[in-house]
Design a protein around this motif. Sequence first.
Motif, short mmCIF file in Angstrom:
data_model
loop_
_atom_site.label_atom_id
_atom_site.label_comp_id
_atom_site.label_asym_id
_atom_site.label_seq_id
_atom_site.Cartn_x
_atom_site.Cartn_y
_atom_site.Cartn_z
N VAL A 98 -27.43 -18.64 -50.15
CA VAL A 98 -27.69 -19.43 -51.35
C VAL A 98 -27.99 -18.50 -52.53
O VAL A 98 -27.52 -18.73 -53.65
N GLY A 99 -28.75 -17.43 -52.28
CA GLY A 99 -29.06 -16.48 -53.35
C GLY A 99 -27.82 -15.81 -53.91
O GLY A 99 -27.68 -15.65 -55.14
N MET A 100 -26.90 -15.42 -53.05
CA MET A 100 -25.65 -14.81 -53.52
C MET A 100 -24.84 -15.79 -54.36
O MET A 100 -24.27 -15.43 -55.39
N SER A 104 -24.05 -15.24 -58.45
CA SER A 104 -22.69 -15.08 -58.98
C SER A 104 -22.26 -16.26 -59.82
O SER A 104 -21.55 -16.09 -60.82
N GLU A 105 -22.68 -17.46 -59.46
CA GLU A 105 -22.17 -18.67 -60.13
C GLU A 105 -23.13 -19.23 -61.18
O GLU A 105 -22.71 -20.03 -62.02
N ALA A 106 -24.39 -18.87 -61.12
CA ALA A 106 -25.37 -19.29 -62.14
C ALA A 106 -26.23 -18.08 -62.51
O ALA A 106 -27.45 -18.11 -62.38
N PRO A 107 -25.58 -17.00 -62.96
CA PRO A 107 -26.29 -15.73 -63.13
C PRO A 107 -27.43 -15.79 -64.13
O PRO A 107 -28.38 -14.99 -64.04
N TRP A 189 -18.45 -20.53 -45.00
CA TRP A 189 -18.89 -19.67 -46.10
C TRP A 189 -18.10 -18.38 -46.15
O TRP A 189 -17.97 -17.66 -45.16
N ASP A 190 -17.54 -18.08 -47.31
CA ASP A 190 -16.92 -16.77 -47.54
C ASP A 190 -17.06 -16.46 -49.02
O ASP A 190 -16.37 -17.04 -49.86
N HIS A 191 -17.96 -15.55 -49.33
CA HIS A 191 -18.27 -15.22 -50.72
C HIS A 191 -17.92 -13.78 -51.05
O HIS A 191 -18.32 -13.26 -52.10
N THR A 192 -17.19 -13.13 -50.16
CA THR A 192 -16.94 -11.70 -50.33
C THR A 192 -16.23 -11.40 -51.65
O THR A 192 -16.53 -10.39 -52.30
N ASN A 193 -15.35 -12.29 -52.07
CA ASN A 193 -14.59 -12.02 -53.30
C ASN A 193 -15.39 -12.31 -54.56
O ASN A 193 -14.89 -12.11 -55.67
N ARG A 194 -16.63 -12.80 -54.42
CA ARG A 194 -17.48 -13.08 -55.59
C ARG A 194 -18.65 -12.12 -55.70
O ARG A 194 -19.43 -12.19 -56.67
N LEU A 195 -18.80 -11.21 -54.74
CA LEU A 195 -19.96 -10.31 -54.77
C LEU A 195 -19.96 -9.44 -56.02
O LEU A 195 -21.03 -9.14 -56.59
N GLY A 196 -18.80 -9.04 -56.47
CA GLY A 196 -18.70 -8.18 -57.64
C GLY A 196 -19.17 -8.84 -58.93
O GLY A 196 -19.42 -8.15 -59.93
N ALA A 197 -19.29 -10.18 -58.91
CA ALA A 197 -19.75 -10.91 -60.09
C ALA A 197 -21.28 -10.91 -60.21
O ALA A 197 -21.81 -11.38 -61.22
N GLY A 225 -20.20 -4.54 -51.95
CA GLY A 225 -19.65 -5.55 -52.85
C GLY A 225 -20.47 -5.82 -54.10
O GLY A 225 -19.92 -6.15 -55.15
N ILE A 226 -21.81 -5.73 -53.98
CA ILE A 226 -22.67 -6.02 -55.13
C ILE A 226 -22.99 -4.71 -55.84
O ILE A 226 -23.58 -3.80 -55.24
N PRO A 227 -22.61 -4.59 -57.11
CA PRO A 227 -22.80 -3.31 -57.80
C PRO A 227 -24.27 -2.87 -57.81
O PRO A 227 -25.17 -3.66 -58.11
N GLY A 228 -24.50 -1.61 -57.44
CA GLY A 228 -25.83 -1.03 -57.55
C GLY A 228 -26.86 -1.50 -56.56
O GLY A 228 -28.06 -1.30 -56.77
N THR A 229 -26.42 -2.13 -55.48
CA THR A 229 -27.38 -2.62 -54.48
C THR A 229 -28.24 -1.48 -53.94
O THR A 229 -27.74 -0.42 -53.58
N ARG A 230 -29.55 -1.73 -53.85
CA ARG A 230 -30.45 -0.81 -53.14
C ARG A 230 -30.57 -1.33 -51.71
O ARG A 230 -30.94 -2.48 -51.49
#
Length: 257
Positions: A98-100, A104-107, A189-197, A225-230
């Motif tokens: 849900v967080g991802m 991505s969709e309501a940043p 659920w497949d959100h891999t193509n939205r992680l970059g957003a 996939g998520i830019p700058g993830t720690r």
Amino acid sequence: MGEHTAVALHHVIDGPADGPPLVLLGSLGSALDMWEPQLPALTEQWRVIRVDHRGHGGSPVPPGPYTVAELAGDVLALLDRLELDRVDFAGLSLGGMVGMYLASEAPERIDRLTLMATSAGWPDPTPWQTRIEAVSTGGTEAIAPAVVKNWFTPDFAATHPDRVAWAEDSVRKTPDLGYLGCCQAIRDWDHTNRLGAITAPTLAIWGTADPATPEEPHGATIAAGIPGTRFERVDAAHLLNIERADEVNTLLTAHMS
């Protein structure tokens, strides 16, 4: 967010009324009490809003199937009711999905994001279909012990039988229809193509002994996939926020401060 009406999610708020708001959203088959080990550390500074997914805990149980978009829509409706424009968000497992989606969709609604023991999608959804069939036949009662085997390492389970009993009870108390609806959401659920957003500063915390969402491929996909993830690891299974509460609390407070 989804075609269906949002449900009014059950939630509990702790901490200072004027503190920065932090939403905690947990795993399939759990309720908001799974976050109790986080409260002492987080309520010193944050207004902590613990939430039950639809079909779980004290939240309504609409007919399924559900989608992660609908689960996220429920959270947005809650933020609107609480008049919260932006929140920090920490989610484990289904809560992380849900967080991802929200990030991505309501940043504009998510400030800092923490993802724990979660997944951007299953290369093979067969295990979820198998679980759906098991719950359809025998209810959550039938799967509780097997599910909870993934939640804690054998050492922790052996020394904390009270936690194992609580966890199995939590799964059993989850309404069958709610559990099934959320299983269907996870299966699809497949959100891999939205992680970059995702632009929110993101912390990922993984259990080194998590059989449910192992780092390969789940954590690695999110980290790439998520830019700058720690990316941080703790010596735990799936419910790492309980098994390694002190370490997780330190990581959470550092990320959000």
